[in-house]
Design a protein around this motif. Structure first.
Motif, PDB file in Angstrom:
ATOM      1  N   PHE A  49       0.786  -1.232   0.000  1.00  0.00           N
ATOM      2  CA  PHE A  49       0.000   0.000   0.000  1.00  0.00           C
ATOM      3  C   PHE A  49       0.824   1.291   0.000  1.00  0.00           C
ATOM      4  CE2 PHE A  49      -2.843  -3.150   2.122  1.00  0.00           C
ATOM      5  CZ  PHE A  49      -3.735  -3.276   1.068  1.00  0.00           C
ATOM      6  N   VAL A  50       2.112   1.201   0.307  1.00  0.00           N
ATOM      7  CA  VAL A  50       2.947   2.404   0.373  1.00  0.00           C
ATOM      8  C   VAL A  50       4.150   2.313  -0.567  1.00  0.00           C
ATOM      9  CG1 VAL A  50       4.331   3.911   1.867  1.00  0.00           C
ATOM     10  CG2 VAL A  50       2.232   2.853   2.756  1.00  0.00           C
ATOM     11  N   VAL A  51       4.998   1.330  -0.350  1.00  0.00           N
ATOM     12  CA  VAL A  51       6.284   1.291  -1.062  1.00  0.00           C
ATOM     13  C   VAL A  51       6.093   1.202  -2.579  1.00  0.00           C
ATOM     14  CG1 VAL A  51       8.448   0.023  -1.369  1.00  0.00           C
ATOM     15  CG2 VAL A  51       7.503   0.354   0.932  1.00  0.00           C
ATOM     16  N   VAL A  52       5.410   0.177  -3.050  1.00  0.00           N
ATOM     17  CA  VAL A  52       5.292  -0.010  -4.501  1.00  0.00           C
ATOM     18  C   VAL A  52       4.452   1.086  -5.152  1.00  0.00           C
ATOM     19  CG1 VAL A  52       4.517  -1.569  -6.341  1.00  0.00           C
ATOM     20  CG2 VAL A  52       5.825  -2.472  -4.392  1.00  0.00           C
ATOM     21  N   PRO A  53       3.277   1.430  -4.604  1.00  0.00           N
ATOM     22  CA  PRO A  53       2.492   2.452  -5.309  1.00  0.00           C
ATOM     23  C   PRO A  53       2.988   3.888  -5.149  1.00  0.00           C
ATOM     24  CG  PRO A  53       1.257   1.629  -3.423  1.00  0.00           C
ATOM     25  CD  PRO A  53       2.507   0.807  -3.522  1.00  0.00           C
ATOM     26  N   GLU A  54       3.719   4.201  -4.065  1.00  0.00           N
ATOM     27  CA  GLU A  54       4.044   5.595  -3.777  1.00  0.00           C
ATOM     28  C   GLU A  54       5.525   5.946  -3.913  1.00  0.00           C
ATOM     29  OE1 GLU A  54       2.432   6.755  -0.010  1.00  0.00           O
ATOM     30  OE2 GLU A  54       0.414   6.076  -0.527  1.00  0.00           O
ATOM     31  N   ARG A  55       6.401   4.971  -4.042  1.00  0.00           N
ATOM     32  CA  ARG A  55       7.837   5.227  -4.141  1.00  0.00           C
ATOM     33  C   ARG A  55       8.346   4.728  -5.492  1.00  0.00           C
ATOM     34  NH1 ARG A  55       6.219   6.797   0.287  1.00  0.00           N
ATOM     35  NH2 ARG A  55       7.171   6.512   2.321  1.00  0.00           N
ATOM     36  N   GLU A  56       9.516   5.203  -5.870  1.00  0.00           N
ATOM     37  CA  GLU A  56      10.170   4.683  -7.066  1.00  0.00           C
ATOM     38  C   GLU A  56      10.850   3.378  -6.678  1.00  0.00           C
ATOM     39  OE1 GLU A  56      13.708   5.801 -10.211  1.00  0.00           O
ATOM     40  OE2 GLU A  56      12.666   7.449  -9.191  1.00  0.00           O
ATOM     41  N   VAL A  71      14.597   1.099  -3.451  1.00  0.00           N
ATOM     42  CA  VAL A  71      13.502   2.056  -3.316  1.00  0.00           C
ATOM     43  C   VAL A  71      14.106   3.449  -3.169  1.00  0.00           C
ATOM     44  CG1 VAL A  71      11.487   2.766  -1.962  1.00  0.00           C
ATOM     45  CG2 VAL A  71      12.049   0.316  -2.187  1.00  0.00           C
ATOM     46  N   LEU A  72      13.705   4.332  -4.078  1.00  0.00           N
ATOM     47  CA  LEU A  72      14.115   5.732  -4.035  1.00  0.00           C
ATOM     48  C   LEU A  72      12.899   6.575  -3.689  1.00  0.00           C
ATOM     49  CD1 LEU A  72      16.197   5.776  -7.335  1.00  0.00           C
ATOM     50  CD2 LEU A  72      17.080   5.583  -4.998  1.00  0.00           C
ATOM     51  N   ASP A  73      13.102   7.576  -2.842  1.00  0.00           N
ATOM     52  CA  ASP A  73      12.036   8.499  -2.465  1.00  0.00           C
ATOM     53  C   ASP A  73      12.649   9.888  -2.460  1.00  0.00           C
ATOM     54  OD1 ASP A  73       9.661   9.616  -1.601  1.00  0.00           O
ATOM     55  OD2 ASP A  73       9.959   9.069   0.493  1.00  0.00           O
ATOM     56  N   GLY A  74      12.397  10.649  -3.527  1.00  0.00           N
ATOM     57  CA  GLY A  74      13.075  11.933  -3.673  1.00  0.00           C
ATOM     58  C   GLY A  74      14.569  11.662  -3.771  1.00  0.00           C
ATOM     59  N   GLY A  75      15.358  12.363  -2.964  1.00  0.00           N
ATOM     60  CA  GLY A  75      16.802  12.167  -2.947  1.00  0.00           C
ATOM     61  C   GLY A  75      17.272  11.112  -1.973  1.00  0.00           C
TER      62      GLY A  75
END
Length: 153
Positions: A49-56, A71-75
């Motif tokens: 519900f968070v990592v795959v749909p909301e993060r790169e 997993v990348l999130d912004g920088g």
């Protein structure tokens, strides 16, 4: 590792549970002394519900099986976990190259102080430790280190 057998691609919703299972196995193998903040089902829900749909989120597949994840999130390089059998075989190097390609202006990450292997790995790839904490700001309450790439001037 035969590069013909390796596929690096963006994760899809259908990958979430396998990614979570690799994360769980890797965390247990690499960090046996660290208390996990969430049980297995909560980790699977977090991936779904968070990592795959909301993060790169990137997945490494070898002959169709999940071998690792990035997993990348912004920088932030938020997660880099490999199935235990894939550690030390060059897959982490491929993920770091991908992360640097995706974020050429720089990356930050946190790793636990007890994870000497991760520290050596990131330092070998040009990351520099810039902060050490007592762990009171992370869910595991485990002392950690913040790394940055490229090194601050």
């Amino acid at each position: 590792m035969n590069s013909d057998d390796l596929v690096l691609r963006r994760a899809e919703d259908s990958d979430a549970i396998e990614l979570a299972d690799v994360w769980l196995r890797s965390f247990s193998a690499a960090l046996p002394s660290v208390r996990r903040a969430h049980d297995d089902d909560a980790v699977r829900d977090w991936f779904r519900f968070v990592v795959v749909p909301e993060r790169e989120t990137w997945v490494a597949l070898v002959q169709g099986a999940v071998a690792g994840l990035l997993v990348l999130d912004g920088g932030d390089l938020e997660q880099l976990y490999l199935a235990p059998s894939w550690r030390g075989r060059g897959l982490g190097d491929r993920f770091i190259a991908l992360a640097k390609q995706q974020r050429p202006n720089g990356l930050e990450l946190w790793t636990f102080q007890v994870n000497g292997a991760a520290q050596r790995f990131y330092e070998r790839h040009g990351f520099v430790a810039v902060e050490r904490t007592d762990g009171l700001r992370n869910e595991e309450q485990e002392p950690d280190i913040r790394y940055v790439w490229p090194a601050p001037e």
